[in-house]
Design a protein around this motif. Structure first.
Motif, PDB file in Angstrom:
ATOM      1  N   HIS A   1       7.203  13.342   3.481  1.00  0.00           N
ATOM      2  CA  HIS A   1       6.652  13.636   2.156  1.00  0.00           C
ATOM      3  C   HIS A   1       5.137  13.465   2.114  1.00  0.00           C
ATOM      4  O   HIS A   1       4.479  13.956   1.210  1.00  0.00           O
ATOM      5  CB  HIS A   1       7.316  12.743   1.090  1.00  0.00           C
ATOM      6  CG  HIS A   1       6.871  11.323   1.135  1.00  0.00           C
ATOM      7  ND1 HIS A   1       7.360  10.423   2.074  1.00  0.00           N
ATOM      8  CD2 HIS A   1       5.973  10.656   0.390  1.00  0.00           C
ATOM      9  CE1 HIS A   1       6.785   9.259   1.877  1.00  0.00           C
ATOM     10  NE2 HIS A   1       5.938   9.368   0.865  1.00  0.00           N
TER      11      HIS A   1
ATOM     12  N   GLU B   1      15.216  21.678   1.088  1.00  0.00           N
ATOM     13  CA  GLU B   1      15.690  22.371  -0.109  1.00  0.00           C
ATOM     14  C   GLU B   1      14.602  22.448  -1.179  1.00  0.00           C
ATOM     15  O   GLU B   1      14.446  23.466  -1.836  1.00  0.00           O
ATOM     16  CB  GLU B   1      16.921  21.658  -0.657  1.00  0.00           C
ATOM     17  CG  GLU B   1      17.670  22.434  -1.705  1.00  0.00           C
ATOM     18  CD  GLU B   1      18.998  21.780  -2.026  1.00  0.00           C
ATOM     19  OE1 GLU B   1      20.006  22.497  -1.993  1.00  0.00           O
ATOM     20  OE2 GLU B   1      19.031  20.561  -2.286  1.00  0.00           O
ATOM     21  N   THR B   2      13.831  21.383  -1.331  1.00  0.00           N
ATOM     22  CA  THR B   2      12.757  21.360  -2.320  1.00  0.00           C
ATOM     23  C   THR B   2      11.427  21.804  -1.730  1.00  0.00           C
ATOM     24  O   THR B   2      10.726  22.628  -2.303  1.00  0.00           O
ATOM     25  CB  THR B   2      12.596  19.937  -2.906  1.00  0.00           C
ATOM     26  OG1 THR B   2      13.847  19.526  -3.448  1.00  0.00           O
ATOM     27  CG2 THR B   2      11.542  19.897  -3.987  1.00  0.00           C
ATOM     28  N   SER B   3      11.088  21.279  -0.557  1.00  0.00           N
ATOM     29  CA  SER B   3       9.768  21.520   0.046  1.00  0.00           C
ATOM     30  C   SER B   3       9.659  22.837   0.798  1.00  0.00           C
ATOM     31  O   SER B   3       8.567  23.360   0.982  1.00  0.00           O
ATOM     32  CB  SER B   3       9.425  20.390   1.020  1.00  0.00           C
ATOM     33  OG  SER B   3      10.299  20.425   2.139  1.00  0.00           O
ATOM     34  N   GLY B   4      10.791  23.351   1.278  1.00  0.00           N
ATOM     35  CA  GLY B   4      10.751  24.546   2.120  1.00  0.00           C
ATOM     36  C   GLY B   4      10.471  24.227   3.576  1.00  0.00           C
ATOM     37  O   GLY B   4      10.330  25.115   4.402  1.00  0.00           O
TER      38      GLY B   4
ATOM     39  N   LYS C   1      17.653  18.827   3.896  1.00  0.00           N
ATOM     40  CA  LYS C   1      16.235  18.737   4.236  1.00  0.00           C
ATOM     41  C   LYS C   1      15.598  20.099   4.046  1.00  0.00           C
ATOM     42  O   LYS C   1      16.065  21.095   4.577  1.00  0.00           O
ATOM     43  CB  LYS C   1      16.073  18.271   5.695  1.00  0.00           C
ATOM     44  CG  LYS C   1      14.661  18.364   6.232  1.00  0.00           C
ATOM     45  CD  LYS C   1      13.754  17.391   5.549  1.00  0.00           C
ATOM     46  CE  LYS C   1      12.316  17.559   6.038  1.00  0.00           C
ATOM     47  NZ  LYS C   1      11.368  17.411   4.965  1.00  0.00           N
TER      48      LYS C   1
ATOM     49  N   TRP D   1      22.420  15.936   0.554  1.00  0.00           N
ATOM     50  CA  TRP D   1      20.998  16.223   0.626  1.00  0.00           C
ATOM     51  C   TRP D   1      20.747  17.240   1.735  1.00  0.00           C
ATOM     52  O   TRP D   1      21.280  17.121   2.838  1.00  0.00           O
ATOM     53  CB  TRP D   1      20.243  14.929   0.897  1.00  0.00           C
ATOM     54  CG  TRP D   1      18.777  15.094   1.089  1.00  0.00           C
ATOM     55  CD1 TRP D   1      17.867  15.460   0.131  1.00  0.00           C
ATOM     56  CD2 TRP D   1      18.026  14.902   2.279  1.00  0.00           C
ATOM     57  NE1 TRP D   1      16.607  15.498   0.660  1.00  0.00           N
ATOM     58  CE2 TRP D   1      16.681  15.160   1.987  1.00  0.00           C
ATOM     59  CE3 TRP D   1      18.368  14.537   3.579  1.00  0.00           C
ATOM     60  CZ2 TRP D   1      15.667  15.057   2.922  1.00  0.00           C
ATOM     61  CZ3 TRP D   1      17.366  14.442   4.515  1.00  0.00           C
ATOM     62  CH2 TRP D   1      16.030  14.706   4.184  1.00  0.00           C
TER      63      TRP D   1
END
Length: 58
Positions: free
Chosen positions: A38, A6-9, A4, A2
């Motif tokens: 999140h 990677e998805t949210s920027g 940190k 994982w």
């Protein structure tokens, strides 16, 4: 693995890694870029279970 942000920027750049006297705990000091949680909070630890002289956060 994982990553940190990677998805949210919202990334955390590791500035320093410290360890305790027993060498069984690591503390990462990071430079935060964006929210960490999140929920949009800067940290996931924004609620208190105990605060001296006050009530716990709901």
């Amino acid at each position: 693995m994982w990553v940190k942000g990677e998805t949210s920027g919202h990334f955390q750049d590791v500035e320093e890694i410290l360890y305790d006297c027993d060498v069984d705990t690591l503390l990462y000091r990071v430079r935060q870029r964006g929210a960490a949680c999140h929920t949009g909070e800067r940290t996931c630890f924004y609620r208190s279970a105990y605060r001296r002289g006050g009530k716990p956060n709901e």
